[in-house]
Each structure stands twice: as structure tokens, then as C-alpha cells.
Scaffold this motif. Sequence first.
Motif, PDB file in Angstrom:
ATOM      1  N   LYS A  72       0.828  -1.212   0.000  1.00 14.47           N
ATOM      2  CA  LYS A  72       0.000   0.000   0.000  1.00 14.47           C
ATOM      3  C   LYS A  72       0.862   1.261   0.000  1.00 14.47           C
ATOM      4  O   LYS A  72       0.520   2.256  -0.638  1.00 14.47           O
ATOM      5  CB  LYS A  72      -0.923  -0.019   1.215  1.00 14.47           C
ATOM      6  N   GLU A  73       1.982   1.258   0.723  1.00 14.42           N
ATOM      7  CA  GLU A  73       2.798   2.472   0.819  1.00 14.42           C
ATOM      8  C   GLU A  73       3.752   2.660  -0.365  1.00 14.42           C
ATOM      9  O   GLU A  73       4.277   3.751  -0.573  1.00 14.42           O
ATOM     10  CB  GLU A  73       3.571   2.517   2.136  1.00 14.42           C
ATOM     11  N   THR A  76       3.495   5.698  -2.601  1.00 15.90           N
ATOM     12  CA  THR A  76       3.876   6.965  -1.966  1.00 15.90           C
ATOM     13  C   THR A  76       5.394   7.137  -1.966  1.00 15.90           C
ATOM     14  O   THR A  76       5.896   8.250  -2.112  1.00 15.90           O
ATOM     15  CB  THR A  76       3.323   7.103  -0.520  1.00 15.90           C
ATOM     16  N   ASP A  78       7.335   5.881  -4.328  1.00 10.94           N
ATOM     17  CA  ASP A  78       7.644   6.175  -5.723  1.00 10.94           C
ATOM     18  C   ASP A  78       7.419   7.664  -6.022  1.00 10.94           C
ATOM     19  O   ASP A  78       8.250   8.305  -6.668  1.00 10.94           O
ATOM     20  CB  ASP A  78       6.797   5.296  -6.644  1.00 10.94           C
ATOM     21  N   ARG A  79       6.314   8.206  -5.529  1.00  7.42           N
ATOM     22  CA  ARG A  79       6.035   9.636  -5.740  1.00  7.42           C
ATOM     23  C   ARG A  79       7.049  10.511  -4.998  1.00  7.42           C
ATOM     24  O   ARG A  79       7.465  11.556  -5.506  1.00  7.42           O
ATOM     25  CB  ARG A  79       4.604   9.969  -5.318  1.00  7.42           C
ATOM     26  N   LEU A  80       7.459  10.085  -3.798  1.00  6.10           N
ATOM     27  CA  LEU A  80       8.476  10.832  -3.053  1.00  6.10           C
ATOM     28  C   LEU A  80       9.781  10.880  -3.845  1.00  6.10           C
ATOM     29  O   LEU A  80      10.408  11.934  -3.976  1.00  6.10           O
ATOM     30  CB  LEU A  80       8.712  10.193  -1.677  1.00  6.10           C
ATOM     31  N   GLU A 156       2.944   7.622   4.934  1.00  3.87           N
ATOM     32  CA  GLU A 156       2.436   8.337   3.771  1.00  3.87           C
ATOM     33  C   GLU A 156       3.565   9.264   3.327  1.00  3.87           C
ATOM     34  O   GLU A 156       3.626  10.434   3.688  1.00  3.87           O
ATOM     35  CB  GLU A 156       1.179   9.124   4.149  1.00  3.87           C
ATOM     36  N   TRP A 157       4.504   8.711   2.566  1.00  3.86           N
ATOM     37  CA  TRP A 157       5.790   9.346   2.290  1.00  3.86           C
ATOM     38  C   TRP A 157       5.713  10.576   1.430  1.00  3.86           C
ATOM     39  O   TRP A 157       6.624  11.406   1.465  1.00  3.86           O
ATOM     40  CB  TRP A 157       6.752   8.309   1.707  1.00  3.86           C
ATOM     41  N   ASP A 158       4.653  10.749   0.671  1.00  2.00           N
ATOM     42  CA  ASP A 158       4.539  11.931  -0.170  1.00  2.00           C
ATOM     43  C   ASP A 158       3.599  12.977   0.416  1.00  2.00           C
ATOM     44  O   ASP A 158       3.230  13.931  -0.259  1.00  2.00           O
ATOM     45  CB  ASP A 158       4.111  11.544  -1.586  1.00  2.00           C
ATOM     46  N   SER A 159       3.236  12.828   1.694  1.00  2.00           N
ATOM     47  CA  SER A 159       2.389  13.839   2.333  1.00  2.00           C
ATOM     48  C   SER A 159       3.204  15.124   2.515  1.00  2.00           C
ATOM     49  O   SER A 159       4.437  15.077   2.645  1.00  2.00           O
ATOM     50  CB  SER A 159       1.883  13.348   3.695  1.00  2.00           C
TER      51      SER A 159
END
Length: 173
Positions: A72-73, A76, A78-80, A156-159
Amino acid sequence: MLALALFGALLAVAQPASAVEPPQDFAVHEAPVPVPEISFQDADGQPKTLADFHGKVLLLNIWATWCAPCRKEMPTLDRLQAKLGGPDFEVIALSMDRGGPDIVKKFFAEIGVEHLALNIDTTGKAMFTLGALGLPMTLLIDREGKEIGRLIGPGEWDSPEMMAFIRSHFGAN
């Protein structure tokens, strides 16, 4: 009272960039601590260590395709990497899949990972060396190879909060 308010305002402005509050559940050490040596392989089977990334701030994510929260993470992370990755920062997604890189390649293709390099430790030794109690586990590592802190469990690494916290450790805008 005015003097106290002014002092508080000045103190807030004078805080170093690294004073950005860590996201909830992210455990930060009082001072960076050494990271044990680990070894792994890239997608081509070439040996890697964290020393290969010296000089960069790293987000080392220990995960596996069979781990539901990890799956699930992953988008996020990848977007980061897409947003912050470069000469100052890199996400290292280190798979613990014993079945080899083909399993990870298939998973990356299924979910559309485009910005993360494939790294794998089929032995699982890195997980134990780093003291992972479960998966996922993520370490923020400074340019000198020392652990700033860690998050056990998914993030949520791209928050915006997480990205501001990470940026504060390498000065990105």
C-alpha cells in the motif's frame, strides 16, 4: 508580555531547518546513530551497500511484496522519489523477497512504480541487522550514513508533512 511574544517570534524564526517536527510515529534519535553495514543487490544482481550512496540523504525502506502495508505504501515512496530524488536525496526500497528480483519487477509493473530502483536482499539479513521488528520499516539516513530516525509500519511518504520533514534534512526547496 510584548517582549515575551517578540522573543517567541524570534525563536521560531531562528530555528534551524532541521527543527521541522517529525511526522507522527516517526522516532527521531537525539543525535544521529551509526547504521550497521548491510549488503544487497540491484536489479542486475550487482552488489550494493549503503556506502555506495554516501553524501546523499537516504530513505531506506525495508519491505516485501507479500507484506500488505508495504504494498500500500509503495506508490507513496515512488512519488516521493519522483518529487525529491536527485543528487541530494534517494529512496532505497529494499525488498526482502526470497524469490528474487523477478517478483519485485512484476509487482513494480503491476502498480506502476517508475522512479524507484530495484534493490533486493534475498537472504533477509539486512532486516535483522537493522533490527526490523516487522515490515515495513523505514530509516532516514544522513549524508554521513548515520540514522536520523525511523518509522516502524507504513508511512504516507509523499504527504506535505513528511516531505517537509525529509527536506529539512538536506535543504531542498
